[in-house]
Design a protein around this motif. Structure first.
Motif, short mmCIF file in Angstrom:
data_model
loop_
_atom_site.label_atom_id
_atom_site.label_comp_id
_atom_site.label_asym_id
_atom_site.label_seq_id
_atom_site.Cartn_x
_atom_site.Cartn_y
_atom_site.Cartn_z
N ASP A 156 -1.25 6.76 0.56
CA ASP A 156 -1.94 7.94 1.07
C ASP A 156 -1.52 8.13 2.53
OD1 ASP A 156 -3.39 6.10 2.62
OD2 ASP A 156 -5.08 6.08 1.23
N GLU A 157 -2.00 9.18 3.15
CA GLU A 157 -1.56 9.50 4.52
C GLU A 157 -1.91 8.39 5.51
OE1 GLU A 157 -2.88 13.27 5.89
OE2 GLU A 157 -1.89 14.40 4.28
N GLU A 201 0.39 5.40 5.15
CA GLU A 201 1.71 5.75 5.69
C GLU A 201 1.70 5.67 7.22
OE1 GLU A 201 4.82 9.52 5.89
OE2 GLU A 201 3.14 9.59 4.50
N ARG A 202 0.65 6.20 7.83
CA ARG A 202 0.55 6.17 9.29
C ARG A 202 0.53 4.73 9.80
NH1 ARG A 202 -3.52 6.89 13.61
NH2 ARG A 202 -5.17 6.31 12.15
N ARG A 203 -0.21 3.88 9.12
CA ARG A 203 -0.31 2.48 9.53
C ARG A 203 0.99 1.73 9.28
NH1 ARG A 203 -6.43 1.60 7.08
NH2 ARG A 203 -7.54 2.34 8.94
N GLU A 262 0.82 -1.22 0.00
CA GLU A 262 0.00 0.00 0.00
C GLU A 262 0.85 1.27 0.00
OE1 GLU A 262 -2.89 0.03 3.12
OE2 GLU A 262 -3.71 -1.94 2.57
N MET A 263 2.11 1.14 0.39
CA MET A 263 3.01 2.29 0.41
C MET A 263 3.67 2.53 -0.94
SD MET A 263 3.30 4.13 3.16
CE MET A 263 4.98 4.78 3.14
N GLY A 264 3.30 1.76 -1.94
CA GLY A 264 3.86 1.97 -3.27
C GLY A 264 3.61 3.39 -3.77
N ILE A 265 4.44 3.85 -4.68
CA ILE A 265 4.36 5.22 -5.19
C ILE A 265 2.95 5.58 -5.66
CG2 ILE A 265 5.14 6.79 -7.02
CD1 ILE A 265 7.24 6.30 -4.89
N LYS A 266 2.30 4.66 -6.34
CA LYS A 266 1.00 4.94 -6.93
C LYS A 266 -0.14 4.84 -5.93
CE LYS A 266 -1.57 3.87 -11.16
NZ LYS A 266 -1.67 2.96 -12.32
N VAL A 311 10.94 12.27 -0.53
CA VAL A 311 12.19 12.40 0.22
C VAL A 311 11.95 12.11 1.69
CG1 VAL A 311 14.04 13.97 0.91
CG2 VAL A 311 13.11 14.10 -1.41
N ARG A 312 10.88 12.67 2.22
CA ARG A 312 10.56 12.47 3.65
C ARG A 312 10.36 10.99 3.96
NH1 ARG A 312 5.87 11.64 5.62
NH2 ARG A 312 4.78 12.45 3.79
N ILE A 313 9.64 10.29 3.10
CA ILE A 313 9.39 8.87 3.34
C ILE A 313 10.67 8.06 3.17
CG2 ILE A 313 8.15 6.84 2.47
CD1 ILE A 313 5.85 8.83 1.77
N ALA A 314 11.48 8.42 2.19
CA ALA A 314 12.76 7.72 2.00
C ALA A 314 13.64 7.86 3.24
CB ALA A 314 13.48 8.27 0.77
#
Length: 340
Positions: A146-147, A150-152, A139-143, A292-295
């Motif tokens: 969502d927020e 990411e939180r989960r 679910e964290m894939g680029i496409k 960048v933030r996620i990386a």
């Protein structure tokens, strides 16, 4: 031969009582390039920078930072539970809460039965967190990201890393071992690292639909291009590069930097502005500050798993067999006596 350890808290008590002299205070020291703390000061909610260390020819068990970290884990439980409370996670949040509670309780009056029961709960939790971690990684894939995903993802990953630390402690408390005969901790840690590295690779190299082109991709088209050309953040680029093992194995950071900056030295520079050159490089790449933030968050998690591996090295230092499960220092005695 298993070496004896001394607790940091005991030494600090002796200093307070005037029985020992503290010659030099701990202080924060940062690496100039990465900005990372490289001294033994703790960062809140981050794993202790060491479990055991040699200080003035005395082996020290870092009980103060360990207990501080465990207090922080208890405080962050509610945040993790809130992130994974819906029906898609089945009873994962309950299992995590029960594991942390049981772990704390069993160390109040530790017995082999309670410690093994806690380890059994942790073993079950391994499978639960790995299952949900895989799904959330997708679910964290680029496409898809969502927020909420990411939180989960962050909550499950943090719970997973915490679990490795707790299971290592249980292994030590039970048998003074770092791992089971099946090397379960090492294997499962490797699975998590593999997922994190795979996701990091996507965030570095994928285009706006999550596709990674076959073969070499010019650095200016990747996240390195965005960081160096758009954000002008050399330290950030270095941090990401230091976790990009496949690139590190074949290219130096200076070569990467030169490759990215080479867009300003192409022939069309005389007819296009620097911004136009950047816009052309970033076209349909889907690069952004969020990526960048996620990386960087993925790099942080990989730092944490690397810290677990450093603990394993500390605990088996001077062992003849580097794959041993037996600790070469007696942590078990200190763990079982920590509340006495």
């Amino acid at each position: 031969m298993v070496e004896k350890l001394h607790k940091r808290s005991d030494i600090d008590r002796r200093v307070a009582a005037g029985e020992a002299v503290k010659e030099q205070p701990r202080q924060t020291i940062r690496d100039r390039m990465t900005g990372q703390i490289i001294s033994n000061e703790r960062v809140a909610e981050k794993l202790p920078s060491y479990l055991i260390a040699m200080q003035s020819n005395t082996l020290i068990y870092n009980d103060i930072d360990v207990e501080a970290f465990q207090r922080e884990v208890r405080q962050q439980v509610s945040r993790i539970l809130d992130a994974i409370k819906d029906e898609r996670f089945e009873n994962a949040s309950i299992q995590y809460q029960q594991f942390i509670d049981h772990y704390d309780t069993c160390f109040e009056t530790p017995s082999e039965y309670e410690l093994r029961e806690s380890k059994l709960r942790g073993t079950d939790l391994y499978a639960v967190l790995e299952h949900h971690g895989k799904r959330l990684t997708a679910e964290m894939g680029i496409k898809q990201r969502d927020e909420e995903s990411e939180r989960r993802f962050n909550a499950v990953t943090e719970a997973h890393i915490n679990l490795f630390f707790y299971m290592l402690t249980l292994n030590l408390a039970l048998d003074n071992k770092i791992d089971s005969v099946q090397k379960q901790l090492r294997l499962k840690l490797g699975l998590l690292e593999e997922r994190l590295r795979g996701l990091l690779r996507e965030y570095i190299y994928a285009d706006q639909i999550g596709r990674i082109e076959y073969g070499n991709i010019d650095g200016s088209l990747t996240l390195y291009g965005w960081v160096l050309l758009q954000q002008n953040e050399l330290d950030t680029a270095w941090t990401i590069y230091s976790h990009d093992q496949s690139l590190k194995d074949k290219t130096s950071f200076s070569a990467l930097h030169n490759e990215v900056m080479s867009i300003y030295h192409k022939k069309r520079y005389s007819t296009e502005t620097p911004q136009e050159l950047r816009d052309s490089a970033f076209l349909r790449r889907g690069l952004s500050d969020d990526r960048v933030r996620i990386a960087l968050k993925l790099c942080y998690y990989l730092d944490q798993t690397a810290q677990i591996r450093e603990y394993l090295d500390e605990l088996t230092q001077d062992a003849d067999n580097k794959e041993t499960n037996n600790a070469t220092v007696d942590v078990k005695t200190l763990l079982l006596a920590r509340n006495q």
